[in-house]
Design an enzyme around this catalytic site. Structure first.
Site, PDB file in Angstrom:
ATOM      1  N   LYS A   1      -0.888  -7.098  -9.189  1.00  0.00           N
ATOM      2  CA  LYS A   1      -1.894  -7.210  -8.123  1.00  0.00           C
ATOM      3  C   LYS A   1      -1.507  -6.154  -7.091  1.00  0.00           C
ATOM      4  O   LYS A   1      -0.652  -6.372  -6.233  1.00  0.00           O
ATOM      5  CB  LYS A   1      -1.866  -8.621  -7.513  1.00  0.00           C
ATOM      6  CG  LYS A   1      -3.167  -9.082  -6.858  1.00  0.00           C
ATOM      7  CD  LYS A   1      -3.706  -8.167  -5.780  1.00  0.00           C
ATOM      8  CE  LYS A   1      -3.022  -8.333  -4.457  1.00  0.00           C
ATOM      9  NZ  LYS A   1      -3.454  -7.333  -3.438  1.00  0.00           N
TER      10      LYS A   1
ATOM     11  N   GLU B   1       8.366  -4.073  13.468  1.00  0.00           N
ATOM     12  CA  GLU B   1       8.318  -2.980  12.490  1.00  0.00           C
ATOM     13  C   GLU B   1       7.041  -2.188  12.808  1.00  0.00           C
ATOM     14  O   GLU B   1       5.931  -2.719  12.701  1.00  0.00           O
ATOM     15  CB  GLU B   1       8.252  -3.536  11.067  1.00  0.00           C
ATOM     16  CG  GLU B   1       8.197  -2.429  10.030  1.00  0.00           C
ATOM     17  CD  GLU B   1       8.066  -2.940   8.595  1.00  0.00           C
ATOM     18  OE1 GLU B   1       7.417  -3.967   8.367  1.00  0.00           O
ATOM     19  OE2 GLU B   1       8.605  -2.270   7.691  1.00  0.00           O
TER      20      GLU B   1
ATOM     21  N   PHE C   1       0.819  -1.228   0.000  1.00  0.00           N
ATOM     22  CA  PHE C   1       0.000   0.000   0.000  1.00  0.00           C
ATOM     23  C   PHE C   1       0.843   1.264   0.000  1.00  0.00           C
ATOM     24  O   PHE C   1       0.375   2.325  -0.416  1.00  0.00           O
ATOM     25  CB  PHE C   1      -0.963   0.010   1.205  1.00  0.00           C
ATOM     26  CG  PHE C   1      -0.326   0.472   2.497  1.00  0.00           C
ATOM     27  CD1 PHE C   1      -0.197   1.831   2.779  1.00  0.00           C
ATOM     28  CD2 PHE C   1       0.169  -0.434   3.424  1.00  0.00           C
ATOM     29  CE1 PHE C   1       0.396   2.271   3.956  1.00  0.00           C
ATOM     30  CE2 PHE C   1       0.776  -0.015   4.605  1.00  0.00           C
ATOM     31  CZ  PHE C   1       0.885   1.343   4.865  1.00  0.00           C
TER      32      PHE C   1
ATOM     33  N   GLU D   1      -4.887  -3.650  -2.051  1.00  0.00           N
ATOM     34  CA  GLU D   1      -6.335  -3.385  -2.077  1.00  0.00           C
ATOM     35  C   GLU D   1      -6.684  -2.114  -1.300  1.00  0.00           C
ATOM     36  O   GLU D   1      -7.805  -1.640  -1.348  1.00  0.00           O
ATOM     37  CB  GLU D   1      -7.119  -4.590  -1.538  1.00  0.00           C
ATOM     38  CG  GLU D   1      -6.898  -4.919  -0.056  1.00  0.00           C
ATOM     39  CD  GLU D   1      -5.635  -5.754   0.222  1.00  0.00           C
ATOM     40  OE1 GLU D   1      -4.623  -5.587  -0.508  1.00  0.00           O
ATOM     41  OE2 GLU D   1      -5.660  -6.536   1.186  1.00  0.00           O
TER      42      GLU D   1
ATOM     43  N   CYS E   1       9.353   1.845   3.729  1.00  0.00           N
ATOM     44  CA  CYS E   1      10.249   0.752   4.131  1.00  0.00           C
ATOM     45  C   CYS E   1      11.661   1.267   4.336  1.00  0.00           C
ATOM     46  O   CYS E   1      12.502   0.572   4.883  1.00  0.00           O
ATOM     47  CB  CYS E   1      10.241  -0.356   3.099  1.00  0.00           C
ATOM     48  SG  CYS E   1      11.000   0.174   1.577  1.00  0.00           S
TER      49      CYS E   1
ATOM     50  N   SER F   1       5.122  -6.946   3.571  1.00  0.00           N
ATOM     51  CA  SER F   1       5.606  -7.240   4.915  1.00  0.00           C
ATOM     52  C   SER F   1       6.388  -8.555   4.940  1.00  0.00           C
ATOM     53  O   SER F   1       6.231  -9.410   4.060  1.00  0.00           O
ATOM     54  CB  SER F   1       4.418  -7.323   5.868  1.00  0.00           C
ATOM     55  OG  SER F   1       3.552  -8.352   5.422  1.00  0.00           O
TER      56      SER F   1
HETATM   57  P1  NAD Z   1       1.380  -6.547   3.078  1.00  0.00           P
HETATM   58  O1  NAD Z   1       2.393  -7.627   3.187  1.00  0.00           O
HETATM   59  O2  NAD Z   1       0.241  -6.545   4.022  1.00  0.00           O
HETATM   60  O3  NAD Z   1       0.725  -6.524   1.607  1.00  0.00           O
HETATM   61  C1  NAD Z   1       1.533  -6.518   0.452  1.00  0.00           C
HETATM   62  C2  NAD Z   1       0.759  -7.177  -0.687  1.00  0.00           C
HETATM   63  O4  NAD Z   1       0.502  -8.545  -0.344  1.00  0.00           O
HETATM   64  C3  NAD Z   1      -0.606  -6.538  -0.961  1.00  0.00           C
HETATM   65  O5  NAD Z   1      -0.822  -6.538  -2.331  1.00  0.00           O
HETATM   66  C4  NAD Z   1      -1.568  -7.464  -0.232  1.00  0.00           C
HETATM   67  O6  NAD Z   1      -2.834  -7.501  -0.833  1.00  0.00           O
HETATM   68  C5  NAD Z   1      -0.887  -8.812  -0.325  1.00  0.00           C
HETATM   69  N1  NAD Z   1      -1.148  -9.677   0.838  1.00  0.00           N
HETATM   70  C6  NAD Z   1      -1.399  -9.282   2.114  1.00  0.00           C
HETATM   71  N2  NAD Z   1      -1.552 -10.362   2.909  1.00  0.00           N
HETATM   72  C7  NAD Z   1      -1.390 -11.445   2.131  1.00  0.00           C
HETATM   73  C8  NAD Z   1      -1.424 -12.851   2.366  1.00  0.00           C
HETATM   74  N3  NAD Z   1      -1.646 -13.347   3.580  1.00  0.00           N
HETATM   75  N4  NAD Z   1      -1.210 -13.684   1.329  1.00  0.00           N
HETATM   76  C9  NAD Z   1      -0.967 -13.203   0.105  1.00  0.00           C
HETATM   77  N5  NAD Z   1      -0.927 -11.878  -0.181  1.00  0.00           N
HETATM   78  C10 NAD Z   1      -1.129 -11.007   0.817  1.00  0.00           C
HETATM   79  O7  NAD Z   1       2.192  -5.164   3.143  1.00  0.00           O
HETATM   80  P2  NAD Z   1       1.584  -3.692   3.194  1.00  0.00           P
HETATM   81  O8  NAD Z   1       1.005  -3.478   4.547  1.00  0.00           O
HETATM   82  O9  NAD Z   1       0.763  -3.420   2.016  1.00  0.00           O
HETATM   83  O10 NAD Z   1       2.925  -2.837   3.038  1.00  0.00           O
HETATM   84  C11 NAD Z   1       3.748  -2.487   4.111  1.00  0.00           C
HETATM   85  C12 NAD Z   1       4.891  -3.461   4.263  1.00  0.00           C
HETATM   86  O11 NAD Z   1       5.647  -3.507   3.054  1.00  0.00           O
HETATM   87  C13 NAD Z   1       5.885  -3.048   5.330  1.00  0.00           C
HETATM   88  O12 NAD Z   1       6.285  -4.211   6.018  1.00  0.00           O
HETATM   89  C14 NAD Z   1       7.043  -2.449   4.549  1.00  0.00           C
HETATM   90  O13 NAD Z   1       8.288  -2.499   5.195  1.00  0.00           O
HETATM   91  C15 NAD Z   1       7.031  -3.323   3.350  1.00  0.00           C
HETATM   92  N6  NAD Z   1       7.693  -2.676   2.217  1.00  0.00           N
HETATM   93  C16 NAD Z   1       8.910  -3.118   1.862  1.00  0.00           C
HETATM   94  C17 NAD Z   1       9.578  -2.522   0.830  1.00  0.00           C
HETATM   95  C18 NAD Z   1      10.919  -2.998   0.408  1.00  0.00           C
HETATM   96  O14 NAD Z   1      11.357  -2.606  -0.658  1.00  0.00           O
HETATM   97  N7  NAD Z   1      11.596  -3.827   1.161  1.00  0.00           N
HETATM   98  C19 NAD Z   1       8.984  -1.450   0.131  1.00  0.00           C
HETATM   99  C20 NAD Z   1       7.712  -1.035   0.515  1.00  0.00           C
HETATM  100  C21 NAD Z   1       7.078  -1.661   1.573  1.00  0.00           C
END
Ligand code: NAD
Length: 496
Positions: free
Chosen positions: A173, A381, A149, A176, A281, A226
């Site tokens: 994808k 985090e 997000f 959401e 991040c 994450s």
């Molecule tokens: P998230 O892991 O909740 O979601 C990321 C994506 O995965 C979304 O598209 C979501 O719909 C999908 N998703 C969520 N739960 C899922 C599941 N159980 N099974 C399959 N798909 C699933 O992350 P977020 O809250 O959208 O973003 C924040 C996180 O992203 C933080 O932990 C941040 O550090 C990390 N991040 C990392 C980087 C990097 O480059 N390392 C960059 C940006 C964000």
């Protein structure tokens, strides 16, 4: 309620699963849209469209692909403001920050415009007598990107720009929570001349992700999100033989040595800790104050925090907006209680900021001092506007703290001592390092990736490593023989 649907084969495709989710304006707390959640069949139809588009796209000449990418760049550039406004409306980051996100995303499209040069292979004439050997790289087929997000424009661009430049077709994808920007990007790509089926968007939750992971026609998956989800996606994709890069969570430290310019360090800590409400991040979440500077540094940070303008992000004044959802805001705020209960000092409690009384998902900037590695606010985090300060006596203690942390995305040092900075660069276990730079996100012609729990897989994202990820190598050994030299030889081929 306005509906946000998928984008398949060059057009908007209304969801048919019957499932959808809410999308909020974080500044008002209002639900503004419903986003369709794809079921297996909808993911299948996107993959089928991408599969069908692949042979022609792959065969499109490099100069034609570069030409289309230049048009993509120009089209997206003309719509910077519109894309940034969509980010602000659904993510909550302030407009100036959203403009910065779009600009950093466009760097990746600009890099991909150089695809004819980037895909040059290698050629060895006369490797053996009369034999030439050359290496080429070819696209994988249908590839997918699953994005978080917090960068609804930039992270998809990290992925799709290189992926399609290399000749792959792409399924995105997006998160959401803020899905509109990706849909608008899809329309703009079509407008710029990207053929139907080359870039598709399916919205949804885990169901859509699982369908992507299970689809045998999807050859590679790029994920950013994450750590727990990254780990499980990496495992599932690897198990099914897909190429995968899964960039994950972070806990970025900023070491401040006693000789640092304290004003500069305090400016950096506040900028990098609270920009985008800490939902980056590469945000700084831990300041490590080395030696006797701790009290002065905390005072300088606190003084600057009082001046941070929090607002809905649509005006030129606000520097920090709300958090993405109410649940996330409340989870972030809970670390102020756990930190206090576990013995830290809450210097500034963002819940006391008058902004919190607004309807949106606001939290004021927060500072916790005397944090130790055993506390939840250090171990987890937080991903919000809560900055922790850990104090150490020496550089050695500070670097040990950073290196023992399970994450290793970014790490920064503030010092006036070149030797100390060089030692830090040598010692630190993180993929991206800042020297007097708090957010060392590499420019688009390098690659982005962390170490340890911040990245599963071995290839970093975008830049040269992105080209490598989205292609596979082929080495050709070729002879145009003089039939007179032909013999039967059962020995293993060797150079002569
Ligand atoms: P998230 O892991 O909740 O979601 C990321 C994506 O995965 C979304 O598209 C979501 O719909 C999908 N998703 C969520 N739960 C899922 C599941 N159980 N099974 C399959 N798909 C699933 O992350 P977020 O809250 O959208 O973003 C924040 C996180 O992203 C933080 O932990 C941040 O550090 C990390 N991040 C990392 C980087 C990097 O480059 N390392 C960059 C940006 C964000």
């Amino acid at each position: 309620m306005e509906r946000i649907s998928h984008y398949i084969d060059g057009q908007i495709a209304a969801g048919s699963s019957g499932r959808s989710g809410p999308v909020y304006d974080p500044a008002s707390g209002q639900e503004t849209h419903r986003v369709d959640f794809a079921a297996l069949e909808e993911v299948r139809s996107a993959v089928a469209a991408a599969q069908e588009a692949f042979p022609a796209w792959r065969a499109t000449s490099l100069s034609r692909r570069a030409d289309i990418l230049f048009r993509v760049r120009e089209t997206l550039d003309r719509h910077r403001g519109e894309l940034a406004a969509l980010v602000t409306a659904q993510h909550g980051k302030v407009l100036s920050d959203a403009m910065g996100e779009v600009a950093r995303g466009l760097e990746n499209v600009e890099f991909a415009c150089g695809i004819p040069h980037l895909l040059k292979g290698a050629y060895s004439e006369q490797a053996s007598t009369g034999i030439d050997v050359y290496a080429i790289r070819q696209p994988l087929g249908v590839v997918a990107g699953i994005s978080p997000f917090n960068f609804p424009v930039m992270v998809p661009m990290w992925m799709f720009a290189n992926a399609i430049a290399c000749g792959n077709t792409f399924i995105l994808k997006p998160s959401e929570k803020d899905p509109s920007a990706s849909l608008r990007i899809a329309e703009l790509l079509t407008e710029a001349g990207v053929p139907d089926g080359v870039f598709n968007v399916v919205h949804g939750d885990r169901v859509a992700v699982d369908a992507i992971l299970a689809d045998p026609d999807v050859k590679a998956v790029s994920f950013v999100g994450s750590t727990p989800v990254a780990r499980s996606i990496h495992e599932a994709a690897t198990r099914s033989g897909k190429r995968v890069q899964a960039l994950a969570g972070a806990k970025n430290h900023m070491i401040v040595l006693p000789d640092a310019d304290l004003d500069m360090a305090a400016d950096a800590a506040v900028s990098a800790g609270f920009g985008s409400a800490g939902e980056r991040c590469m945000a700084i979440s831990v300041v490590v104050a080395v030696g006797a500077i701790g009290d002065r540094l905390v005072a300088a940070i606190k003084e600057r925090m009082a001046k941070v303008q929090i607002g809905d992000g649509r005006d030129a004044r606000s520097e920090m907006g709300p958090l993405v959802t109410r649940e996330h805001r409340d989870r972030v705020a809970s670390y102020l209680d756990s930190g206090r209960a576990q013995g830290a000092t809450v210097v500034v409690d963002g819940r006391e900021d008058p902004i919190v009384s607004r309807a949106g998902f606001f939290l004021g900037v927060s500072l916790i001092d005397h944090v130790t590695p055993a506390m939840d606010c250090y171990r987890d985090e937080i991903f919000g506007p809560v900055l922790s300060v850990v104090r150490t006596e020496t550089y050695e203690e500070a670097i040990q703290l950073v290196n023992e942390n399970p994450w290793g995305n970014g790490a920064a040092i503030f010092t006036r001592d070149g030797g100390a900075a060089r030692q830090f660069q040598f010692d630190v276990e993180a993929g991206m390092v800042g020297i007097n730079v708090p957010i060392p996100v590499p420019v688009g012609y390098y690659s982005f990736g962390g170490w340890k729990q911040s990245l599963f897989g071995d290839t970093h994202m975008y830049g040269p490593e992105g080209i490598h990820f989205y292609t596979r190598g082929k080495v050709v050994t070729s002879r145009w023989p003089d039939p007179a030299t032909s013999t039967v030889d059962l020995g293993f081929p060797r150079t002569r």
